[in-house]
Structure formats: structure tokens, C-alpha cells
Design a protein around this motif. Structure first.
Motif, mmCIF file in Angstrom:
data_model
loop_
_atom_site.group_PDB
_atom_site.id
_atom_site.type_symbol
_atom_site.label_atom_id
_atom_site.label_comp_id
_atom_site.label_asym_id
_atom_site.label_seq_id
_atom_site.Cartn_x
_atom_site.Cartn_y
_atom_site.Cartn_z
ATOM 1 N N ASP A 66 1.445 -6.080 0.703
ATOM 2 C CA ASP A 66 1.960 -4.781 0.127
ATOM 3 C C ASP A 66 2.323 -3.646 1.048
ATOM 4 O OD1 ASP A 66 3.224 -3.489 -2.052
ATOM 5 O OD2 ASP A 66 1.634 -3.778 -3.211
ATOM 6 N N GLU A 70 0.943 1.843 -1.209
ATOM 7 C CA GLU A 70 0.039 1.365 -2.367
ATOM 8 C C GLU A 70 -1.383 1.355 -2.391
ATOM 9 O OE1 GLU A 70 1.361 0.385 -5.503
ATOM 10 O OE2 GLU A 70 3.229 1.466 -4.487
ATOM 11 N N TYR A 71 -2.066 1.927 -1.118
ATOM 12 C CA TYR A 71 -3.350 2.064 -1.186
ATOM 13 C C TYR A 71 -3.796 3.463 -1.329
ATOM 14 C CZ TYR A 71 -3.204 -2.422 0.893
ATOM 15 O OH TYR A 71 -3.067 -4.008 1.249
ATOM 16 N N HIS A 84 -6.572 -1.280 -2.127
ATOM 17 C CA HIS A 84 -5.108 -1.529 -2.861
ATOM 18 C C HIS A 84 -5.225 -1.025 -4.172
ATOM 19 C CE1 HIS A 84 -1.734 -3.507 -4.752
ATOM 20 N NE2 HIS A 84 -1.305 -3.428 -3.368
ATOM 21 N N LEU A 106 -5.394 -10.164 -3.164
ATOM 22 C CA LEU A 106 -4.557 -9.085 -4.162
ATOM 23 C C LEU A 106 -4.724 -9.363 -5.557
ATOM 24 C CD1 LEU A 106 -2.877 -6.588 -3.906
ATOM 25 C CD2 LEU A 106 -0.867 -7.932 -3.864
#
Length: 452
Positions: A66, A70-71, A84, A106
Motif C-alpha cells: 500500500d 496509509e500507515y 498499517h 495486510l
């Protein structure tokens, strides 16, 4: 080159002391955090440009899933981790490089969760994934590189939710607000119940603290903790004081939307926005952001259910005990015959019958009664009684003493018989003296004398 110089100039404003930064063209993907080791601000733009303080550094990294935006940043000791948002991958910002350190995958199971750290470990509470709203707590194991669900305890636990607000006070994490699923329409979400929850971190124990005021919340508000206050920032600034259980509402001096931030002391380092097309960087304080004061409202009311339950149980227990005692006394009284004798009130020096003073005893009769009150329901010798009627100052014959004794005894028995209705012959008992059988002992007014 020109683009890089502009960005460098603009990002330097993040660590400047000016209250307003220069505006710049909007970037889709930004991540801002403080590096734990160097204490410097780091900004990553579009997974390509990295600024450390005022310096543009090469973007070195291992592969990661990603986009970097998005972290979620975590500062643990002197290390900086990036987790994440959906749970799973964990990166470390190490030696100006990004290195993936987990052995997970993920998971996409805890989006919009509430991150927190405790004991140098990273946690996520709640979130959404696989069509369900979560109320679980997961922890990253730095040794195994895996995520584990943590066992929590408590008589009740919060609803599964996203967008929860959190406030940290020592070993306690307070949680409120957010959105959960609507059973009547699975395509939409609804606000959670207006309950304030406390998680005791050493024991992972949940407690329902009370009801909070949901009117102070708005959709997807940014929450910022500065020391012992929590600030909800959206259309207004809401200052929550947990100690005094109140919330104060302020306008902005100049409306600004915080996109990303971190706090050092009283200072907010942030990426701000005034429109959807313009971002800028600066550092500021909450005082600089506050405008006109609007109002103060209650924030939460403590749940006294447990205390009230104990109070009710205690009251019922006392009431029950009182009824038992009263019943026991009544039972005892019901088995006792009313006292139909003579009562001596030592405080008032009065002889009573049926609670009324007796007025017609002669002096020698009273003298005999005083003597009997010290020997209630005991046999006494005639010689002891004779001593009551002797007068050492005026020596008298034995017959005179006996005459006065008999007059006192007969007069007392006659009057008591008239008061009680008991025959005189039942008011005097006789027996031989235990030491000298020639002598006689008397028990006068048996079971008819009482002293109070």
C-alpha cells in the motif's frame, strides 16, 4: 530542482515559530511524524520525497504494501514504527530508511481503529473489516513480528466501532464516540451509545464510567491531547476537561483544518488546510487557534449504578435487620408478663407502681423498702431487719424494736396487697436460718421489686 526547493522552503515553516505557513499546491499522499531518535519532523510525499527537518533525503526503503500515507506513526523509545491502518504490516524508520520488520500480512481488518501505546508496545482498538465493526484490542509482538488479540475483562465492554476518540491519563485509556453498524441497514453506520469507557491498561479491564454529552461531537472530528486536556477540532474547537467533567466550546481565530499532526509539549506540529485545494505546514499552539469563547456544557455524568446498588442493598439489609430486631423484641415482650410490682427509680428516688409514684408509704415502710431493694428476691434474717429499727442514740428494748419492725412489715404488706391485689400471706415467705436453725429468715415481696 525548483519543485524540491519550494517544498524545502515550505516544510521548513513546520519548525519555524511563525503562526501561519506559506500555502502550497495540494499533494494527494502525505505522511507527517516525529522521528523518535532525532526528534526531527519527517514528511513523506507521494512515496517519493522525504524531508527530515529542512533536509531533503533519498527515499530508501524495502518493499511494503500500500501507500505510505496509509500507515500510522508510533514512537516507542528511540525507535519510530509505522503500522498499517488495516493492521498487519509494520515498518521501521531506521537510519533514514524504511524497513519492513513484521512477519504478518495486510489484514484489512481494523481500518479507522484507535491506536495507542503502552509499556513500549503498540496496540489498536476497534476498527472495521470483513463487514464487521470491532471492539477487539490487538497488539504487535516485536519478537515474533505478528499481531495477537489481547484478552480484556470487565462486566461489560464497549461496542465495536470506528473513529473512536481516546484520552490517556496514566495507566487509564478513556474511549468514547465513533460509529458502529446499523442492524436495520447494513449499508450505513450509526453513532455508538453515548457511554464513556475506561480501559485500565495494566489489567486490560473495561469499566463503563458514565454517560457523555454526544452533542459536542461532530463527524470525523480530529482529536488532539495536550497535557491533561483533549481537544476536538472540526468546525469548532471543543476543549474537554476530564477532571471537572466539562467541555468548553470556542470558535477559531481563523478557521483551519488539521490534516495530520503530532504534539511536542504545548506545540502542535501539523499539516493544515483551509480549502480542499491548499495545504500548508506550520507549528502552533491551541491558544493561537482558539477564537471567541462560546459556552461551557457538561461533558459526562458518572455512572453510580454500582454505588446505588450497594446503597439499596445496604438499606434493605438495615431495614431487614431492624424488622428482625423489632420482631424479636416483640416476641420476647409477648412472652413476658407485664411487671405488676413496685419499681424504684434511683434517679428520682421514687417508688412507682404502674409508672405512677406511690405517695402513702410511711417512713419506716420506706426504710424497709430501701433495704429490700439491695436484696431483691433474697432471704434476709430477722436480725438484719431489726438493725433497721434500732437507734444507737436512744437505746431501746428488744420488744420495742420488734414492735416497730412488725408494724413496718405489716403496713408495707397491707399497702402492697391493696395495690397489687395479691393476698398478704403470699407477700411473705419464711425459712429457717441456715446457720442457726432457731432463727427465721424472711423473703418479702417475692418477684414484686425492681430497681431502675
Amino acid at each position: 530542482m525548483v519543485k524540491k526547493n519550494i517544498l524545502l522552503l515550505l516544510f521548513s515553516l513546520l519548525i519555524a515559530t511563525t503562526s501561519q505557513g506559506q500555502k502550497l499546491k495540494r499533494y494527494d499522499d502525505l505522511l507527517l511524524f516525529k522521528e523518535a531518535k532525532s526528534k526531527q519532523p519527517i514528511i513523506i510525499i507521494n512515496d517519493s520525497l522525504v524531508y527530515k527537518g529542512k533536509q531533503l533525503i533519498p527515499f530508501k526503503h524495502t518493499e511494503y504494501p500500500d501507500k505510505i500515507s496509509e500507515y500510522i506513526p508510533f514512537g516507542i523509545g528511540t525507535k519510530t514504527y509505522l503500522v498499517h491502518k488495516g493492521c498487519g504490516p509494520v515498518l521501521e524508520f531506521r537510519n533514514d530508511s524504511i524497513v519492513r520488520i513484521d512477519h504478518s500480512f495486510l489484514q484489512k481488518n481494523q481500518y479507522k481503529s484507535a491506536p495507542f501505546s503502552y509499556g513500549n508496545e503498540m496496540y489498536l482498538f476497534g476498527g472495521y473489516g470483513l463487514f464487521t465493526y470491532k471492539n477487539i484490542i490487538t497488539k504487535y509482538d516485536l519478537n515474533s513480528g505478528e499481531w495477537n488479540q489481547i484478552q480484556t475483562i470487565g462486566k461489560s465492554k464497549p461496542e465495536g466501532r470506528t473513529h473512536a476518540f481516546t484520552y490517556r491519563n496514566g495507566n487509564n485509556l478513556f474511549v468514547f464516540g465513533g460509529y458502529t453498524g446499523d442492524d436495520e441497514d447494513v449499508l450505513i453506520s450509526k453513532p455508538v451509545e453515548a457511554k464513556l469507557w475506561k480501559l485500565h491498561l495494566p489489567t486490560m479491564s473495561w469499566t463503563n464510567v458514565g454517560q457523555y454529552n454526544p452533542t459536542i461531537l461532530s463527524d470525523f472530528t480530529k482529536n488532539i491531547q495536550i497535557k491533561n486536556k483533549l481537544y476536538l477540532i472540526d468546525a469548532y474547537i471543543i476543549e474537554i476537561d476530564f477532571t471537572n467533567k466539562i467541555a468548553k466550546k470556542y470558535q477559531f481565530k481563523n478557521y483551519e483544518l488539521i490534516k495530520q499532526h503530532y504534539v511536542v509539549g504545548d506545540t502542535i506540529h501539523g499539516i493544515f488546510s483551509t480549502t480542499e485545494n491548499k495545504y500548508y505546514f506550520k507549528k502552533t499552539t491551541i491558544t493561537d487557534l482558539k477564537g471567541k469563547y462560546i459556552e461551557t456544557v457538561p461533558f459526562f455524568v458518572e455512572d453510580n449504578t454500582t454505588f446505588n446498588n450497594y446503597l439499596i442493598i445496604g438499606f434493605i439489609g438495615i431495614l431487614f435487620l431492624g424488622l428482625v430486631v423489632i420482631g424479636y423484641k416483640k416476641r420476647i415482650i409477648s412472652f413476658q408478663k407485664p411487671f405488676k410490682g413496685i419499681v424504684y427509680d434511683s434517679n428520682k428516688d421514687q417508688f412507682l407502681y404502674n409508672r405512677k409514684p406511690i405517695q402513702h408509704f410511711e417512713e419506716n415502710e420506706k426504710k424497709l423498702l430501701y433495704f429490700l431493694m439491695d436484696s431483691i428476691d433474697e432471704f434476709v434474717s430477722l436480725n438484719q431487719i431489726n438493725e433497721l429499727f434500732e437507734n444507737p442514740a436512744q437505746p431501746q428494748t428488744t420488744s420495742a424494736v420488734i414492735k416497730r419492725r412488725e408494724q413496718a412489715i405489716n403496713g408495707l404488706l397491707n399497702k402492697v396487697s391493696k395495690l397489687t391485689g395479691i393476698p398478704e400471706n403470699q407477700l411473705q415467705l419464711e425459712q429457717k436460718n441456715l446457720e442457726d436453725k432457731r432463727l427465721k429468715d424472711l423473703l418479702l415481696l417475692p418477684k414484686l421489686l425492681k430497681k431502675v
